[in-house]
Design an enzyme around this catalytic site. Structure first.
Site, mmCIF file in Angstrom:
data_model
loop_
_atom_site.group_PDB
_atom_site.id
_atom_site.type_symbol
_atom_site.label_atom_id
_atom_site.label_comp_id
_atom_site.label_asym_id
_atom_site.label_seq_id
_atom_site.Cartn_x
_atom_site.Cartn_y
_atom_site.Cartn_z
ATOM 1 N N TRP A 155 0.982 -1.201 0.002
ATOM 2 C CA TRP A 155 -0.035 -0.059 0.056
ATOM 3 C C TRP A 155 0.918 1.260 -0.010
ATOM 4 O O TRP A 155 0.660 2.089 0.722
ATOM 5 C CB TRP A 155 -0.962 -0.020 1.301
ATOM 6 N N GLU A 365 -2.671 6.135 7.501
ATOM 7 C CA GLU A 365 -1.915 6.613 8.811
ATOM 8 C C GLU A 365 -2.471 6.431 10.147
ATOM 9 O O GLU A 365 -2.380 7.278 10.843
ATOM 10 C CB GLU A 365 -2.084 8.141 8.406
ATOM 11 N N THR A 367 -5.809 3.463 11.429
ATOM 12 C CA THR A 367 -7.130 3.474 11.323
ATOM 13 C C THR A 367 -7.898 4.167 12.613
ATOM 14 O O THR A 367 -7.185 4.598 13.422
ATOM 15 C CB THR A 367 -7.527 1.813 11.410
#
Length: 384
Positions: A155, A365, A367
């Site tokens: 990701w 950054e 959850t």
């Protein structure tokens, strides 16, 4: 407390808003459908100082403080989150270089980021380590005057278009303590053993490049180490205070964009012989959306101010702002679609895209659940 923006800050906000309306909005749907980074717009953004606006002027950047950057993020994300992420994210990871890098490292990497001639990324998450950062397995071992880096990163923003990445890795697997033995090392994408596979089919922010990185015995010089060896985890946590504030600004921007579009549609769309904005049900939606957005904005601005002043409650504020603003973004985007009715369910209208884009702010950054853990931990440990 002074809640007024300076003349310079208002000018920054207006210039970015015009750029968003004139350059970004007209092509946003196209790049979303193509799932392609808008390289031409990145070049235009660089001319305005939007690529790495936090980079100091001595390295060619705009030299904006964290609140200035939040204003830029807010307005550009109100235009389109995917393209905004591509433009503003070209220097993602440079915060580590700014905070912990040597003068030589700053001279080496920052000017090209500020000018838009280079793109970087921050490589933290892995296929089996997301929220649990301390579980990353990517390693870096010394071999003479080089580091040999092995592992997978997942990701990663700018993964398939980036020129270099600040990679969090284990440099001392035998270090005492779960959070020791990590370091941040810059890895250039043109080195042998580096490969990236672009991730497609994302729900939202499709104009922002995302990829999986494979690091197979990548060799980099020892001077690519950022800051103190073994202190990478603590450096990363400080980095999060700033980037979570930035995600909060993204949430405010998305909510603002949704609100503007919903308000305009409510004034134009007619049912039962009058604009739907005349009906109390729609009025209440608009009132709640704008109230919640303004509350998120003020919390985000306070967090941004705290980053620059290293205020004691910084970590709490950053997590509070990120958690709340991302929740408001999702809610406002949802209500904007509802106000548009069936028209909001197709991509003829921007609110459909904003609805898809908003969700990521509750995930990356850290959850929403992680933010609540941090807030509770800080309250229980420090009080207020």
């Amino acid at each position: 407390m002074d809640f007024e923006l300076s003349d310079e800050q208002r000018q920054i906000r207006e210039e970015v808003r015009r750029f968003g309306e004139n350059e970004v909005v007209p092509v946003a749907s196209e790049y979303d459908r193509k799932e392609e980074a808008p390289l031409e717009l990145i070049e235009k953004g660089a001319e305005m100082g939007l690529t790495g606006p936090q980079i100091p002027m001595e390295y060619g950047g705009a030299g904006y403080d964290t609140l200035d950057v939040a204003l830029v993020i807010e307005e550009l994300y109100a235009a389109d989150p995917g393209i905004a992420g591509s433009i503003l994210g070209t220097a993602f990871g440079s915060e580590a270089i700014l905070a912990f890098g040597t003068d030589e490292q700053k001279e080496r990497w920052l000017p090209d980021l500020a000018s838009g001639d280079a793109i970087c990324g921050s490589a933290i998450s892995e296929p089996h380590a997301g929220s649990d950062v301390a579980s990353i397995a990517t390693s870096a071992e010394r071999d003479g005057d080089e580091w040999v880096v092995d592992g997978n990163k997942m990701w990663i923003t700018n993964g398939s278009i980036g020129d270099f990445f600040v990679v969090l890795c284990r440099t001392d697997p035998d270090a005492d303590g779960r959070y020791n033995g990590f370091s941040q090392i810059v890895v250039e994408s043109d080195r042998d053993g580096f490969s990236a596979e672009k991730i497609t089919g994302k729900m939202g922010i499709r104009a922002s490049d995302t990829a999986e990185l494979v690091l197979d015995g990548v060799r980099v010089p020892e001077e690519n180490l950022i800051g103190t060896e073994g202190a990478g985890f603590l450096q990363q946590m400080q980095f999060f205070d700033e980037t979570r504030t930035q995600v909060a600004a993204q949430g405010v921007g998305i909510a603002t964009g949704a609100n503007r579009r919903a308000l305009a549609y409510a004034q134009e769309r007619e049912q039962f012989g009058r604009p739907i904005g005349d009906f109390q049900a729609i009025q209440h939606k608009l009132a709640e959306m704008h109230t919640e957005t303004e509350a998120a904005r003020q919390l985000t601005y306070k967090s941004a101010w705290s980053v620059d002043h290293r205020e004691e409650q910084l970590t709490t504020l950053a997590s509070m702002a990120k958690e709340y603003a991302s929740r408001v973004a999702v809610r406002c985007a949802d209500e904007a679609v509802q106000i548009h009715g069936g028209a909001g369910y197709v991509d003829d209208f921007d609110v459909e895209r904003l609805y898809r884009d908003a969700k990521i702010t509750q995930i990356y950054e850290g959850t929403t659940e992680i933010q609540k853990n941090i807030i509770a931990r800080e309250l229980l440990g420090k009080g207020f």
